[in-house]
Design a protein around this motif. Structure first.
Motif, PDB file in Angstrom:
ATOM      1  N   GLU A 188      31.458  51.198  44.488  1.00  0.00           N
ATOM      2  CA  GLU A 188      30.966  50.307  45.525  1.00  0.00           C
ATOM      3  C   GLU A 188      30.264  49.158  44.858  1.00  0.00           C
ATOM      4  N   GLY A 189      30.331  48.064  45.540  1.00  0.00           N
ATOM      5  CA  GLY A 189      29.583  46.918  45.091  1.00  0.00           C
ATOM      6  C   GLY A 189      30.050  46.409  43.750  1.00  0.00           C
ATOM      7  N   ALA A 190      29.078  46.179  42.938  1.00  0.00           N
ATOM      8  CA  ALA A 190      29.370  45.576  41.657  1.00  0.00           C
ATOM      9  C   ALA A 190      30.204  46.507  40.812  1.00  0.00           C
ATOM     10  N   VAL A 191      30.704  45.915  39.788  1.00  0.00           N
ATOM     11  CA  VAL A 191      31.655  46.646  38.978  1.00  0.00           C
ATOM     12  C   VAL A 191      30.962  47.554  37.980  1.00  0.00           C
ATOM     13  N   GLY A 192      29.693  47.418  37.835  1.00  0.00           N
ATOM     14  CA  GLY A 192      29.042  48.136  36.766  1.00  0.00           C
ATOM     15  C   GLY A 192      28.713  49.575  37.067  1.00  0.00           C
ATOM     16  N   GLY A 193      28.832  49.958  38.290  1.00  0.00           N
ATOM     17  CA  GLY A 193      28.330  51.278  38.642  1.00  0.00           C
ATOM     18  C   GLY A 193      29.091  52.422  38.025  1.00  0.00           C
TER      19      GLY A 193
ATOM     20  N   ARG B 128      42.054  41.608  38.514  1.00  0.00           N
ATOM     21  CA  ARG B 128      42.256  42.229  37.216  1.00  0.00           C
ATOM     22  C   ARG B 128      40.956  42.265  36.425  1.00  0.00           C
ATOM     23  N   ASP B 129      40.221  41.178  36.481  1.00  0.00           N
ATOM     24  CA  ASP B 129      38.956  41.165  35.764  1.00  0.00           C
ATOM     25  C   ASP B 129      37.975  42.173  36.339  1.00  0.00           C
ATOM     26  N   GLU B 130      38.016  42.348  37.624  1.00  0.00           N
ATOM     27  CA  GLU B 130      37.113  43.331  38.220  1.00  0.00           C
ATOM     28  C   GLU B 130      37.459  44.731  37.743  1.00  0.00           C
ATOM     29  N   ARG B 131      38.722  44.989  37.656  1.00  0.00           N
ATOM     30  CA  ARG B 131      39.114  46.307  37.143  1.00  0.00           C
ATOM     31  C   ARG B 131      38.738  46.456  35.680  1.00  0.00           C
ATOM     32  N   ARG B 132      38.904  45.387  34.989  1.00  0.00           N
ATOM     33  CA  ARG B 132      38.514  45.432  33.574  1.00  0.00           C
ATOM     34  C   ARG B 132      37.024  45.661  33.437  1.00  0.00           C
ATOM     35  N   ALA B 133      36.289  44.944  34.262  1.00  0.00           N
ATOM     36  CA  ALA B 133      34.839  45.089  34.190  1.00  0.00           C
ATOM     37  C   ALA B 133      34.429  46.517  34.512  1.00  0.00           C
ATOM     38  N   LYS B 134      35.083  47.084  35.480  1.00  0.00           N
ATOM     39  CA  LYS B 134      34.796  48.480  35.778  1.00  0.00           C
ATOM     40  C   LYS B 134      35.149  49.362  34.598  1.00  0.00           C
ATOM     41  N   ALA B 135      36.228  49.013  33.997  1.00  0.00           N
ATOM     42  CA  ALA B 135      36.685  49.852  32.898  1.00  0.00           C
ATOM     43  C   ALA B 135      35.693  49.859  31.763  1.00  0.00           C
ATOM     44  N   LEU B 136      34.967  48.800  31.610  1.00  0.00           N
ATOM     45  CA  LEU B 136      34.005  48.718  30.507  1.00  0.00           C
ATOM     46  C   LEU B 136      32.572  48.908  30.967  1.00  0.00           C
ATOM     47  N   HIS B 137      32.410  49.330  32.186  1.00  0.00           N
ATOM     48  CA  HIS B 137      31.054  49.601  32.673  1.00  0.00           C
ATOM     49  C   HIS B 137      30.185  48.363  32.620  1.00  0.00           C
TER      50      HIS B 137
ATOM     51  N   PRO C  16      27.792  45.982  33.938  1.00  0.00           N
ATOM     52  CA  PRO C  16      26.896  46.156  35.097  1.00  0.00           C
ATOM     53  C   PRO C  16      26.729  44.900  35.913  1.00  0.00           C
ATOM     54  N   PHE C  17      27.670  44.025  35.894  1.00  0.00           N
ATOM     55  CA  PHE C  17      27.581  42.810  36.689  1.00  0.00           C
ATOM     56  C   PHE C  17      28.887  42.624  37.433  1.00  0.00           C
ATOM     57  N   SER C  18      28.750  42.002  38.543  1.00  0.00           N
ATOM     58  CA  SER C  18      29.970  41.698  39.277  1.00  0.00           C
ATOM     59  C   SER C  18      30.631  40.475  38.669  1.00  0.00           C
ATOM     60  N   VAL C  19      31.896  40.386  38.901  1.00  0.00           N
ATOM     61  CA  VAL C  19      32.640  39.232  38.385  1.00  0.00           C
ATOM     62  C   VAL C  19      32.101  37.955  38.984  1.00  0.00           C
ATOM     63  N   ASP C  20      31.740  38.050  40.223  1.00  0.00           N
ATOM     64  CA  ASP C  20      31.206  36.857  40.875  1.00  0.00           C
ATOM     65  C   ASP C  20      29.914  36.413  40.214  1.00  0.00           C
ATOM     66  N   GLU C  21      29.103  37.378  39.895  1.00  0.00           N
ATOM     67  CA  GLU C  21      27.859  37.040  39.204  1.00  0.00           C
ATOM     68  C   GLU C  21      28.145  36.422  37.854  1.00  0.00           C
TER      69      GLU C  21
ATOM     70  N   ASP D 114      35.090  36.309  28.649  1.00  0.00           N
ATOM     71  CA  ASP D 114      36.446  36.015  29.101  1.00  0.00           C
ATOM     72  C   ASP D 114      36.506  35.918  30.614  1.00  0.00           C
ATOM     73  N   ILE D 115      35.806  36.852  31.252  1.00  0.00           N
ATOM     74  CA  ILE D 115      35.782  36.821  32.716  1.00  0.00           C
ATOM     75  C   ILE D 115      35.168  35.520  33.194  1.00  0.00           C
ATOM     76  N   ARG D 116      34.083  35.152  32.540  1.00  0.00           N
ATOM     77  CA  ARG D 116      33.446  33.902  32.937  1.00  0.00           C
ATOM     78  C   ARG D 116      34.364  32.709  32.673  1.00  0.00           C
ATOM     79  N   ARG D 117      34.985  32.714  31.527  1.00  0.00           N
ATOM     80  CA  ARG D 117      35.872  31.611  31.202  1.00  0.00           C
ATOM     81  C   ARG D 117      37.047  31.551  32.175  1.00  0.00           C
ATOM     82  N   ARG D 118      37.618  32.706  32.401  1.00  0.00           N
ATOM     83  CA  ARG D 118      38.749  32.717  33.320  1.00  0.00           C
ATOM     84  C   ARG D 118      38.321  32.355  34.733  1.00  0.00           C
ATOM     85  N   GLY D 119      37.147  32.855  35.091  1.00  0.00           N
ATOM     86  CA  GLY D 119      36.673  32.533  36.430  1.00  0.00           C
ATOM     87  C   GLY D 119      36.401  31.048  36.593  1.00  0.00           C
TER      88      GLY D 119
END
Length: 698
Positions: free
Chosen positions: A461-466, A536-545, A547-552, A580-585
């Motif tokens: 839920e929520g951010a990807v870091g959980g 894809r980045d959100e899934r990646r972020a989840k994959a690496l734990h 703790p920030f949302s992609v939007d953040e 990378d997420i920031r750059r891509r975003g």
DNA sequence: GCCGGGTGTCATACT
DNA sequence: GTAGTATGACACCCG
């Protein structure tokens, strides 16, 4: 289902797990999840713990008061330490000599399954389920309460619910059990181990405070997961209402403590084979960090599955207790997690094996070297939720036509998958090859299947870091891999591949119906809906734990972004991914703006063209009107010109020839008749030219 | 199956 | 040098 019960029964080490966990200095809050079958063995098991109806309190050796040294309050039928020098007595004295250690608050949600082999209660070594409850809890009492508390029927953690276990306990009085404690034989061997365990527990307690802040975030996320799990389990429980399997949920969040002496009593009262089969490696790492509110079913699921599938000796259990220590070295943690999970994966096959033979006492797989070296905590710290989800599926399977073979296949990894390169996470080709017809590469849209990937996202839920769900699928990583990031993705692929092995039409499915695929498909559909919303980045972020949302990550100002990276202890991979997420975003937004701007430019140009075309038409119309007016004026002038000359007379009274004379206006407004010879040639030519033009237009 | 629009991403240049 | 922006190019998805 029988096999499953046997499996559970063989996993009676769970109880031992709980006991030893508490012995290690971790107060254990034990939730009872009873898959209860004929209560005969339950009675026997209860007797082992000190009373016929002690299920409610048998696993509460640590009272809320946290006192140590209440061995004398054991149940009369429990094994009483021999003060004269029995191994248990010496052990107790030695442990008492260690003083009162700091006990990190730990809660263990346990699934206690009681199983009876058909017509043979003695052979079935059922897992004793004893609901542990807190002082203000559901009526559970500590072990020292013995049968007195049992008389109150507090063994059912559901309290007032009509539990088959509780009912059976009330009906049948305590009776001698055929299982005679043999702890005295192994107590001497465990003495040193237990001592080390206590020391480790004390040592671990010092790290807990330092890790509280670090784990707070994760705990919060886990709490959310817990809520979801509770909802799901509650629905399942209410829907089935089966008397054969009881899925008990926690009624309160208080901790249950154990008396160390009681633990020893329990240990000494258990058969030797049970001790051998007992696995403390099953203890998930969060046990030492999870707070009171973290008693999630997911946790219990983890304990349960691991307790079943994993054998760890006591020494390893001690190593597992300091769950927080490894967190200080994320890099090492990653590699440890990989290795641990590999080992865990290799042991997840055990349930299958155990299911077939666990009706026999001591049938638990022997502790091998691989098991002893397993440090599943390290893995579970990062992968706990994944395990939770998987084990939760197991729990679902147990309620509806469970086939242990299928479960084993879920976690089983063919040797061919071990060849997956850790770098394959970014290699679509290798991934596709590794996953046969079901490429589930997370990156890109081609071949990506989020069924089980999203399945693990159910609790996200929520951010990807959980939560990090993909690691749960790290079933088939290359043991030689060293990169956690790549291994995670590789695991993800492998897990998806396993998912497809669980097709209902799978030839390896057994006679018993296995409804998991159906349920899994339902869940997958549900999760697909949620996972499809993830980029894809959100899934990646989840994959690496992360703790920030992609939007953040994308929207955060650069200063805040840098400070954020500095504040949080992130691995290089995480930082790289975040950047990378920031750059891509940013680039994505820029591309969107660019396209929008391009479209705006195009639209503006089109508008300009339209406007210019309209203006051109207007100007043409105006020009036409002007020319028309000019022609009219010229005609009038011509008429006037001839009219004037027709009225003019020379000195002799003859009309003036317009070809010889011309009218010329002076500056003062007077009009003069001038001979054309005197008219300037230029002026005369202009007049002639104008005449010709007017004539052509006309 | 082809086509066009939308979108994400990358590479590159520029600020 | 870094971060951000702008933009062409490419690949992919979808109707």
């Amino acid at each position: 289902m029988k096999q499953l019960k046997s499996w559970w029964s063989a996993g009676s080490g769970l109880l031992h797990l709980t006991v030893l966990l508490s012995l290690a200095g971790l107060p254990v809050d034990l939730d009872l999840y009873l898959l209860l079958s004929p209560p005969t063995l339950l009675r026997d098991e209860l007797l082992l713990l000190g009373g016929p109806a002690s299920s409610a309190h048998a696993l509460s050796p640590f009272p809320a008061s946290g006192e140590w040294g209440h061995a004398g309050r054991l149940h009369p039928k429990g094994r009483v330490p021999d003060p004269a020098g029995a191994p248990e007595g010496r052990l107790l004295r030695e442990v008492r000599a260690l003083g009162v250690p700091f006990i990190p608050r730990t809660q263990v949600d346990a699934w206690l399954v009681h199983c009876v082999a058909a017509g043979d209660a003695d052979s079935a070594h059922g897992l004793l389920g004893a609901a542990a409850s807190s002082a203000g809890g559901v009526g559970g009492a500590s072990l020292d309460g013995g049968g007195q508390a049992a008389q109150g029927g507090g063994g059912d953690p559901r309290g007032t619910q009509n539990s088959p276990l509780a009912a059976e306990e009330e009906k049948e009085p305590a009776e001698p059990t055929a299982q005679v404690p043999h702890a005295g034989e192994c107590a001497s061997e465990e003495n040193e181990v237990l001592r080390e365990k206590c020391e480790a527990a004390d040592h671990n307690s010092r790290h807990e405070e330092n890790e509280e802040s670090v784990s707070a975030r994760k705990e919060k996320s886990l709490q959310q997961n817990n809520d979801d799990e509770n909802k799901i389990d509650k629905v399942d429980w209410e829907a089935e209402g089966s008397t054969e399997s009881i899925h008990e949920r926690r009624l309160n969040g208080t901790d249950t403590s154990f008396f160390l002496e009681d633990l020893f009593q329990l240990l000494s009262s258990q058969p030797e084979n049970s001790l051998e089969g007992f696995s403390l490696g099953d203890i998930p790492p969060f046990l030492g960090t999870v707070n009171d509110g973290m008693n999630s079913s997911a946790h219990s699921n983890v304990n349960f599955s691991q307790a079943i599938s994993h054998d760890v000796n006591l020494h390893e259990a001690m190593l597992l207790c300091p769950n927080n220590t490894f967190r200080r070295d994320p890099v090492a943690r990653t590699s440890q997690a990989q290795a641990a999970f590999l080992q865990l994966t290799s042991h997840t096959i055990n349930p299958e094996q155990t299911l077939t033979v666990t009706n026999l006492p001591g049938s638990l797989p022997p502790v091998d070297n691989q098991t002893r070296t397993l440090t599943s905590q390290d893995l579970l710290y990062d992968l706990d939720i994944n395990i939770f989800d998987e084990i939760n599926l197991m729990s679902l399977a147990t309620e509806e036509g469970f086939d242990p073979m299928e479960v084993a296949q879920l976690f089983e990894e063919p040797d061919s998958d071990s060849g997956l390169s850790l770098n394959s996470s970014h290699n679509r080709t290798s991934v596709t090859k590794s996953n046969s017809s079901h490429s589930v590469y997370d990156e890109g849209a081609i071949g990506y299947n989020s069924d089980l990937d999203s399945l693990s996202h159910l609790n996200l839920e929520g951010a990807v870091g959980g939560y990090y769900t993909e690691p749960s699928k790290l079933c088939h990583v290359d043991h030689r891999s060293a990169s956690g990031f790549h291994s995670n993705l590789s695991f993800q692929h492998v897990f998806h591949n396993h998912t497809y092995h669980l097709q209902p039409s799978a030839p390896e499915s057994t006679d018993e119906s296995f409804s998991w695929p159906v349920k899994s498909q339902k869940m997958s559909r549900h999760l697909n809906d949620t996972d499809r919303n993830l980029s894809r980045d959100e899934r990646r972020a989840k994959a690496l734990h992360i703790p920030f949302s992609v939007d953040e990550i994308v929207r955060m100002p650069v200063d805040s972004f840098n400070s954020m990276l500095s504040r949080h202890y992130l691995t290089d991979l995480q930082v790289s991914l975040i950047r990378d997420i920031r750059r891509r975003g940013k680039n994505k937004v820029a591309a969107q703006n660019c396209r929008k701007r391009k479209l705006d430019i195009i639209l503006n140009l089109e508008d300009d063209v339209c406007n210019l075309q309209a203006k051109k038409e207007t100007l043409k119309r105006e020009q036409a009107q002007c020319n028309k007016a000019v022609n009219i004026m010229k005609q009038k002038l011509h008429i006037l010109y001839h009219d004037i000359f027709s009225r003019l007379r020379d000195e002799q009274g003859r009309p003036v020839n317009p070809n010889q004379y011309a009218l010329q206006c002076s500056h003062d407004g007077s009009v003069l008749i001038v001979p054309k010879e005197l008219v300037p040639s230029g002026h005369r030519k202009e007049n002639q030219k104008g005449k010709r033009k007017s004539e052509r237009r006309n």
